[in-house]
Scaffold this motif. Structure first.
Motif, short mmCIF file in Angstrom:
data_model
loop_
_atom_site.label_atom_id
_atom_site.label_comp_id
_atom_site.label_asym_id
_atom_site.label_seq_id
_atom_site.Cartn_x
_atom_site.Cartn_y
_atom_site.Cartn_z
N ARG A 30 -2.22 -1.57 9.62
CA ARG A 30 -2.68 -2.38 8.84
C ARG A 30 -2.58 -1.80 7.55
NH1 ARG A 30 -8.22 -3.92 9.38
NH2 ARG A 30 -8.60 -2.43 10.94
N ASP B 269 0.69 -2.40 6.04
CA ASP B 269 1.09 -3.65 6.03
C ASP B 269 0.58 -4.18 4.28
OD1 ASP B 269 2.39 -3.79 8.17
OD2 ASP B 269 0.67 -4.89 9.25
N THR B 270 -0.63 -3.50 3.82
CA THR B 270 -1.17 -3.67 2.67
C THR B 270 -0.24 -3.17 1.61
OG1 THR B 270 -2.46 -1.74 2.49
CG2 THR B 270 -3.42 -3.69 3.48
#
Ligand SMILES: Nc1ncnc2c1ncn2[C@@H]1O[C@H](COP(=O)(O)OP(=O)(O)OP(=O)(O)O)[C@@H](O)[C@H]1O
Ligand SMILES: [Mg+2]
Lengths: 295, 316
Positions: free
Chosen positions: A235, A238-239
């Motif tokens: 995650r 993914d940022t």
């Protein structure tokens, strides 16, 4: 208090074997070590050697990270992985070699300047601010980018309040992101071990890094916690944050990384995709502790 | 021993001790702040206070005031007070920053061992006080009568003066402001971060050099206020004024728990009151000896001070 010796960048340049702003010489060994130089590299570790007295913790190590990838740094105990982080974040100065971040040399820069420049890290053994709340710990990281001066903070001008409020909100979001928002108000030394590790990640993310370096973030985790951590690392990637991961657990590294560098006794012994590295005889030997030719 | 003297004068002795203790407490903050962040006893802090006691006198001198001047009226008094406080704060703050820059920062750059800092601290302290001594021919200097001390509250035989109230109130207000600053602002957070873990603070983007300067500056500001209060209370200053009161202030910081802001307040007030009681009980010659015996006893039972050592421990 051990503040490493800090010289001016000019002095450091002179002291280094090669001026750090000059490009590395392109010779046969360069091509061998690094392959083709990647102009889009986010971070370049360029022929870095770092000695502690007689111990060569890093021996002519080169690799480079591309933006947006999850990069693994693995190797047996004492291989030099943490030392590599320390060199990248300004804790130690390489004996020779260059480290460039977004094309700029970071050797000789101060720790807080490197952090503000976009490299954040966590520690192998958790190093929080033990008497601060979880929220305050994260806010220290968030403060790195606040602009208000001593004067406006002393007199608590509106601009100061506004930054304080936005830093607070962002810090709470990050606690939520790593899954410990409900502990925001608790003093960090009272958090569980796993929560402390997550808090360190949140604190590092609060500095708004381009590159996040995680030093064995899964150490001491059970399989379920490791799975959650993998999920968290993905995650983060993914940022848009590039992740450099030191990890002992091979399965974990293989599962999440795009590329891997393997260190042994301070030397790079392999580099490649997880599949390539897994099948590399030198790596197998290093991990099983047998000579290469016997593997 | 004069028990009846202590008991009969319990009220006045306690109030006098609180006023003295308030000055000690403000002074002690500088030791505690610097120790909390650098684990360094800044012995030159006594001279940071000393220059404050002269700074306000010099400013008042520019306006033609000396110890023989007439008492100013109320409006002028307020003006002179503000002026004297600003002068002392600016000069003490500047000297504190200067000491850090000249005496400690170069050593820190070179990773000097703690003993080197200790020697430099003592050296800086002596150098400044000797400089003031030579410049003033080792004479004491009288304070102009800015405030007329007069009793404003009487409880039994206890007469509380406006000056005592001013000193105690100012110390409490400054403590409150400083506490809010350290525990409730971004810069305060940076200070606590460096105090709790200097290396990871720097790696989280905290500018350690700035935090250290800030801490010296804050200690200097508080010492400046203490210096003006000292002048008004004692009526004279001298080149060794910082040394003598500095020992009390350092003691107060240790008594409360060095590195702990609220500890400095508690330690200062307690030491002031103990000294005052000791003076009542044994005579003023015994003031320091008796108070220090008590101090040793307290530290035997609470070795890290009454409130413990950590600057970071916000909720002590
Ligand atoms: N500050 C130091 N002073 C002297 N030697 C050091 C220092 N830091 C690291 N070393 C040495 O450098 C070598 C590499 O250590 P490093 O901590 O980087 O290994 P590592 O790969 O992180 O190991 P681990 O998996 O155990 O964390 C070791 O031999 C270590 O003893
Ligand atoms: Mg390590």
């Amino acid at each position: 208090m051990s503040e490493p010796h800090m010289d001016t960048p000019e002095e450091l340049d002179r002291m280094n074997a090669r001026p750090i702003d000059e490009p590395a010489p392109t010779g046969a060994d360069q091509i061998l070590d690094q392959g083709v130089r990647d102009p889009d590299a986010l971070l370049e570790v360029d022929h870095v050697t770092l000695r502690f007295g007689g111990v060569v913790a890093l021996n002519d190590v080169s690799f480079s990270l591309r933006k947006g990838e999850i990069f693994g740094l693995i190797g047996p105990n004492g291989a030099g992985k943490t030392t590599c982080f320390n060199a990248m974040t300004g804790v130690y100065r390489p004996t020779s070699g260059a480290i460039r971040f977004q094309g700029q040399s970071i050797v000789g820069k101060k720790k807080h300047e490197i952090t503000r420049g976009g490299i954040a890290r966590t520690f192998q053994n958790v190093r929080l601010f033990p008497e601060m709340t979880a929220l305050e710990n994260v806010m220290v990281g968030a403060d790195a980018h606040h602009k208000t001066s001593v004067i406006s903070a002393l007199f608590r001008l509106p601009r100061h309040w506004q930054e304080e409020r936005s830093g607070r909100e962002r810090s709470l979001e990050l606690l939520e992101f790593v899954g410990i928002r409900r502990r925001a108000g608790d003093v960090s030394r009272n958090l569980s071990y796993g929560e402390q590790r997550r808090l360190e990640i949140a604190r590092a993310l609060a500095t708004n890094p381009t590159l996040l370096c995680l030093d064995e973030p899964a150490a001491g985790f059970n399989p379920a916690e490791k799975a959650e951590l993998l999920e968290l690392i993905r995650r983060i990637r993914d940022t848009g944050v590039t992740v450099l991961l030191i990890e002992h657990d091979m399965r974990l590294v293989m599962g999440v990384t795009d590329r891997i560098v393997v260190l042994e006794f301070g030397k790079k012994i392999a580099e490649g995709t997880p599949a390539e590295v897994r099948d590399n005889p030198a790596v197998i030997a290093a991990y099983l502790g047998v000579p290469t030719d016997a593997a | 021993m004069n028990f009846s003297g202590l008991i009969d004068n319990f009220g006045p002795l306690t109030v006098a001790g609180l006023a003295q203790g308030a000055i000690i407490a403000l002074f002690a903050l500088g030791y505690t702040l610097v120790y909390g962040v650098l684990r360094l006893i800044n012995f030159a802090h006594s001279e940071v206070f000393l220059v404050g006691t002269y700074a306000c006198l010099i400013i008042w001198g520019w306006f033609g005031l000396d110890q023989n001047s007439a008492r100013p009226d109320f409006g002028a008094m307020l003006g002179y007070m503000a002026l004297g406080l600003v002068a002392a704060i600016v000069v003490s703050g500047t000297v504190a920053l200067g000491v850090e820059l000249v005496a400690y920062r170069p050593l820190r750059r070179r990773n000097a061992p703690p003993l080197a800092f200790l020697i430099t601290a003592i050296g800086a302290s002596l150098a400044i006080s000797e400089f003031v001594g030579v410049a003033t021919h080792r004479n004491q200097r009288g304070v102009p009568p800015i405030i007329q001390a007069r009793t404003v509250i009487t409880i039994g035989n206890t007469h509380i003066t406006n000056l005592q109230i001013l000193i105690i109130a100012l110390a409490l207000v400054m403590m409150f402001v400083l506490d809010r600053f350290i525990n409730g602002s971004r810069l305060g957070r940076g200070i606590r971060a460096v105090a709790q873990n200097p290396d990871s603070a720097a790696l989280m983007g905290v500018n350690k050099s700035r935090v250290i300067s800030l801490v010296f500056l804050l200690g200097g500001l508080m010492a400046g206020i203490a210096a003006v209060m000292y002048d008004l209370k004692i009526g004279v200053t001298k080149y060794d004024a910082g040394f003598l009161l500095g020992i009390d202030a350092f003691t107060a910081a240790v008594l409360g728990g060095i590195g702990n802001l609220r500890g400095a307040l508690l330690g200062g007030l307690l030491l002031g009151v103990l000294q005052s009681w000791a003076a009542g009980l044994f005579g003023s010659n015994w003031l320091h000896a008796a108070a220090f015996v008590l101090l040793v006893l307290i530290l035997m039972f609470r070795p890290s001070g009454l409130l413990g050592e950590s600057l970071g421990r916000a909720r002590a």
